[in-house]
Scaffold this motif. Structure first.
Motif, short mmCIF file in Angstrom:
data_model
loop_
_atom_site.label_atom_id
_atom_site.label_comp_id
_atom_site.label_asym_id
_atom_site.label_seq_id
_atom_site.Cartn_x
_atom_site.Cartn_y
_atom_site.Cartn_z
N PRO B 75 0.83 -1.20 0.00
CA PRO B 75 0.00 0.00 0.00
C PRO B 75 0.87 1.26 0.00
CG PRO B 75 -0.03 -1.05 2.16
CD PRO B 75 0.75 -1.95 1.26
N MET B 76 0.31 2.38 -0.51
CA MET B 76 1.08 3.62 -0.56
C MET B 76 0.31 4.72 0.14
SD MET B 76 2.69 3.41 -4.35
CE MET B 76 3.72 4.81 -4.10
N SER B 77 1.05 5.71 0.63
CA SER B 77 0.38 6.81 1.34
C SER B 77 -0.17 7.80 0.32
CB SER B 77 1.38 7.49 2.28
OG SER B 77 2.35 8.16 1.51
N LEU B 78 -1.15 8.58 0.74
CA LEU B 78 -1.80 9.52 -0.17
C LEU B 78 -0.84 10.56 -0.77
CD1 LEU B 78 -4.36 10.32 -1.60
CD2 LEU B 78 -5.09 11.55 0.45
N PRO B 79 0.11 11.08 -0.02
CA PRO B 79 1.07 12.02 -0.64
C PRO B 79 1.85 11.41 -1.81
CG PRO B 79 1.21 12.15 1.75
CD PRO B 79 0.32 10.99 1.44
N HIS B 80 1.90 10.08 -1.87
CA HIS B 80 2.57 9.41 -2.99
C HIS B 80 1.56 8.97 -4.06
CE1 HIS B 80 6.08 8.25 -0.10
NE2 HIS B 80 6.15 9.50 -0.50
N GLY B 81 0.38 9.60 -4.03
CA GLY B 81 -0.70 9.18 -4.93
C GLY B 81 -0.35 9.26 -6.40
N LEU B 82 0.42 10.28 -6.78
CA LEU B 82 0.82 10.43 -8.17
C LEU B 82 1.66 9.22 -8.61
CD1 LEU B 82 1.25 12.09 -10.79
CD2 LEU B 82 3.19 13.18 -9.65
N LEU B 83 2.59 8.84 -7.75
CA LEU B 83 3.42 7.68 -8.03
C LEU B 83 2.55 6.42 -8.11
CD1 LEU B 83 6.24 6.41 -8.32
CD2 LEU B 83 6.33 6.26 -5.84
N ALA B 84 1.56 6.34 -7.22
CA ALA B 84 0.65 5.18 -7.23
C ALA B 84 -0.05 5.08 -8.58
CB ALA B 84 -0.36 5.29 -6.10
N ALA B 85 -0.50 6.22 -9.11
CA ALA B 85 -1.20 6.21 -10.40
C ALA B 85 -0.25 5.77 -11.51
CB ALA B 85 -1.76 7.59 -10.69
N GLU B 86 0.97 6.27 -11.48
CA GLU B 86 1.96 5.88 -12.50
C GLU B 86 2.25 4.38 -12.40
OE1 GLU B 86 4.02 7.70 -14.82
OE2 GLU B 86 2.40 9.16 -14.67
N MET B 87 2.39 3.90 -11.16
CA MET B 87 2.65 2.47 -10.98
C MET B 87 1.46 1.64 -11.44
SD MET B 87 4.66 2.50 -7.34
CE MET B 87 4.67 0.72 -7.16
N GLY B 88 0.26 2.17 -11.21
CA GLY B 88 -0.94 1.47 -11.65
C GLY B 88 -0.98 1.33 -13.16
N MET B 89 -0.58 2.39 -13.87
CA MET B 89 -0.56 2.32 -15.34
C MET B 89 0.53 1.33 -15.81
SD MET B 89 -1.38 6.15 -16.73
CE MET B 89 -0.42 7.16 -15.60
N ASN B 90 1.70 1.41 -15.18
CA ASN B 90 2.78 0.48 -15.53
C ASN B 90 2.36 -0.97 -15.34
OD1 ASN B 90 4.61 2.35 -16.34
ND2 ASN B 90 5.72 2.42 -14.39
N LEU B 91 1.64 -1.20 -14.24
CA LEU B 91 1.20 -2.55 -13.91
C LEU B 91 0.28 -3.10 -15.00
CD1 LEU B 91 1.32 -4.62 -11.56
CD2 LEU B 91 -0.74 -3.55 -10.64
N GLN B 92 -0.64 -2.25 -15.48
CA GLN B 92 -1.55 -2.70 -16.54
C GLN B 92 -0.77 -3.04 -17.80
OE1 GLN B 92 -4.52 -3.22 -15.27
NE2 GLN B 92 -3.72 -2.14 -13.50
N MET B 93 0.17 -2.16 -18.15
CA MET B 93 0.98 -2.42 -19.35
C MET B 93 1.76 -3.72 -19.18
SD MET B 93 0.52 -0.27 -21.75
CE MET B 93 1.89 -0.27 -22.91
N ALA B 94 2.47 -3.81 -18.06
CA ALA B 94 3.35 -4.96 -17.84
C ALA B 94 2.58 -6.28 -17.90
CB ALA B 94 4.06 -4.82 -16.49
N LEU B 95 1.39 -6.30 -17.31
CA LEU B 95 0.66 -7.57 -17.22
C LEU B 95 -0.35 -7.76 -18.35
CD1 LEU B 95 0.00 -7.73 -13.36
CD2 LEU B 95 1.85 -8.75 -14.68
N GLY B 96 -0.77 -6.65 -19.00
CA GLY B 96 -1.89 -6.80 -19.93
C GLY B 96 -1.64 -6.45 -21.38
N TRP B 97 -0.53 -5.75 -21.69
CA TRP B 97 -0.36 -5.30 -23.07
C TRP B 97 0.07 -6.44 -23.97
CZ3 TRP B 97 -2.31 -1.24 -25.28
CH2 TRP B 97 -1.85 -0.83 -26.53
N ARG B 98 -0.59 -6.56 -25.12
CA ARG B 98 -0.29 -7.69 -26.02
C ARG B 98 0.01 -7.24 -27.45
NH1 ARG B 98 0.08 -9.64 -21.82
NH2 ARG B 98 -1.14 -11.30 -20.86
N ARG B 99 -0.07 -5.94 -27.72
CA ARG B 99 0.00 -5.53 -29.13
C ARG B 99 1.44 -5.27 -29.58
NH1 ARG B 99 -5.00 -1.50 -28.12
NH2 ARG B 99 -5.95 -3.03 -26.71
#
Lengths: 329, 287
Positions: B75-99
């Motif tokens: 889990p991440m703290s709210l002041p690191h929310g921007l980083l959390a969003a970036e990590m969330g996008m990276n996670l989707q790419m890393a696990l889900g991108w197929r093109r």
């Protein structure tokens, strides 16, 4: 409620033509969360779709195809491992649907390899698999003893090179569950599905799916299980199914599965109050892919334990797990 | 979810939902120069949600998830929310991108040819890409290089550049503070600050180009160059790809084409200046 939207489109794919972008986002998120995205992709084939949806569904289908290919290879490897001890490989669930080329297998995500073997052969099967490269996932004396004494399967094993899991079952419900399916009959009536691989008979496939969904577990992934049942029901005669379900002590569960499958994915049908509660649990998913109806979901989680164990045993089990640091999600 | 935003980065569209306003506002601010994709159908859903009901309000704690998630994500703290969003996008790419074949690599382009730099976190690949992007190269991405499966081009994925620890000061000294995001102190990877790519990077984020050089940079060592053979490059890139296995034969074919067509070197460098000198030399020799 986006699970409801997902169910509506699976039932009637033409409805997908009229969805706006917000509905598509909700539908895709719910379908991914329920692991039905590739099934959805198959269902809406031929329907006019927005440009941006096509590649998303194409990716999902590709993933499902890869999983099916991998699952059949795992089955092939397991069959080879069991051949020397003369145990034939009966595969269950996703791998079985893929092996038999069933509609239920189309776009289905397949996780572990589930196999059914005679209980008397379990020690040889275990040794044969270990000799062929499978090993225990995690060593825990309590879990190990628990599985062996009370469950319908061995603790999960994983293949050291291929990183794929196998669950070795000797029946289809935990030994502590109230219904006692006839495991010998399941094996005796298995049917071949390709080279070296067998599956349960069409009736037993439905019964296993219904038992898994409604007599065991907390309905996580229930929409997909019900979709399996909906597809599997097309291959059976209702009278033969009922007779067979009676033999396994699962008539009530199979009948409920039929009602729910009809109501959600088929032409509709009357539901009992209990059916409606189960349906509410099945549809607990919003347009962001989040689980909703937390209390209801938790109630079904508690019920899953209740189904598996008599009260005193349940208390002892929960206490042991709690001390080990396990907490419900 | 209560707060949300849709972003497009390269070929991928993300719908990001958050239980809190702050991370979405920060994203909207830093991605203001990216195309407005409000209401679009997204490839991925990202969710920043409370780890439990209480943690929405009391000592807010973010659980990063979405279409793809990791049950044991820290889990991440709210002041690191921007980083959390970036990590969330990276996670989707890393696990889900197929093109495309996804390479954990930074990439920059010059004269229609791409330099790909791959390495572990801390190798200096992000910092080098950020700095080269201010020295006449076009930044294509600092995290993922997307390798086209049919033609072998590299496609951009130019999200915010994530700079860590000493790299923050080095890059800020070059680009100035206006293009930098808020300083996120004491994250799991130390201090982090994001750099907003130049406008032309965003304007050209659909344009790929053919790869011409592959580097394995390593910061903090005496300057050295070692050629890397095709076999070694192949094996290291399979490790640096999150979807190589998922793509099956298409991934194998694309990666084979890449390593057989693109020269590769490992470079050790003690400073940015030393790295630029080596890169210029290798680029002129190889291209």
């Amino acid at each position: 409620m986006s699970a409801a939207l997902l169910v509506r489109v699976l039932r009637n794919p033409a409805a997908a033509e009229h969805l706006d972008a917000a509905q598509w986002n909700a539908l895709i998120a719910a379908a991914k969360a329920e692991r039905l995205i590739a099934t959805l992709a198959w269902r809406v084939e031929g329907v006019r779709l927005p440009d941006h949806v096509q590649p998303i569904l194409r990716d999902a289908r590709m993933d499902a195809e890869r999983e099916a290919r991998q699952a059949l290879w795992e089955a092939d490897r397991a069959a080879a491992a069991l051949a020397p001890i003369g145990v034939r490989l009966v595969v269950l669930k996703g791998t079985a649907y893929a092996a038999a080329g069933l509609l239920a297998g189309q776009g289905r995500f397949i996780g572990d390899l589930d196999i059914l073997v005679p209980r008397s052969a379990m020690p040889q099967v275990e040794r044969a698999l270990m000799a062929a490269g499978w090993e225990w996932v995690k060593e825990d004396a309590y879990d190990d003893a628990y599985y062996r004494k009370w469950m319908h399967e061995l603790p999960p094993m994983i293949h050291v090179e291929r990183d794929q899991m196998i669950d070795v079952h000797h029946t289809i419900l935990p030994l502590t569950a109230r219904p006692k399916p006839d495991a010998d009959a399941l094996l005796a009536d298995a049917v071949p599905a390709g080279e070296n691989v067998w599956t349960l008979s069409p009736e037993d496939r439905v019964i296993h799916a219904a038992a898994h969904m409604l007599a065991d577990g907390d309905l996580q992934g229930g929409l997909r299980n019900l979709w399996d049942i909906h597809c599997l029901l097309e291959h059976v005669d209702p009278v033969a199914l009922d007779r067979r379900a009676a033999r396994h002590g699962l008539r009530r569960h199979v009948a409920q599965a039929q009602r729910l499958a009809g109501a959600l994915y088929g032409g509709g049908g009357a539901l009992t109050l209990w059916d409606r509660i189960v349906r509410a649990r099945l549809l607990a998913r919003d347009g962001w892919g989040r689980e909703t109806r937390k209390l209801l979901v938790f109630a079904f989680y508690l019920r899953s334990h209740w189904l598996r164990m008599p009260p005193l045993m349940l208390a002892r089990h929960l206490w042991t797990k709690w001390r080990k640091g396990h907490r419900p999600r | 979810m209560k707060h949300s935003l849709t972003l497009q980065i390269g070929p991928a569209t993300f719908r990001i939902g958050s239980a809190w306003r702050a991370p979405i506002d920060q994203l909207a601010d830093l991605y203001a120069g990216y195309p407005d994709r409000r209401g679009a159908i997204a490839d991925f859903t990202v969710r920043l949600q409370p780890t439990n009901m209480l943690r929405r309000w009391v000592r807010p704690s973010i659980f990063i998830t979405g279409d793809h998630g990791l049950a044991d994500a820290a889990p991440m703290s709210l002041p690191h929310g921007l980083l959390a969003a970036e990590m969330g996008m990276n996670l989707q790419m890393a696990l889900g991108w197929r093109r495309h074949l996804l390479l954990h690599a930074s990439s920059v382009e010059r004269d229609g040819r791409v330099l790909v730099m791959t390495g572990e976190s801390g190798s200096g690949k992000s910092t080098l890409a950020a700095l080269l992007g201010e020295r006449g190269w076009r930044l294509m991405g600092d995290e993922f290089a997307l390798l086209d499966l049919d033609k072998g081009a590299i496609l951009p994925f130019p999200r915010l550049v994530s700079l860590k620890n000493q790299a923050i000061g080095v890059v800020q000294h070059v680009v100035g503070a206006q293009r930098m995001g808020p300083l996120l102190r004491a994250t799991a990877k130390g201090d982090i600050r994001h750099l907003v790519p130049r406008p032309d990077v965003v304007a050209r984020m659909a344009q790929g180009a053919m790869p011409a050089l592959l580097l394995f940079p390593r910061f903090g060592h005496a300057a050295a160059i070692r050629p890397v053979g095709q076999g070694e490059a192949f094996m290291r890139l399979t490790q640096a790809s999150t979807n190589y296995v998922a793509l099956g034969e298409a991934g194998f074919v694309a990666l084979t084409r890449f390593v057989t067509g693109v020269p590769a070197c490992a470079i050790d460098f003690p400073s940015g200046e030393a790295a630029f000198e080596m890169i210029d030399r290798l680029w002129d020799e190889g291209v």
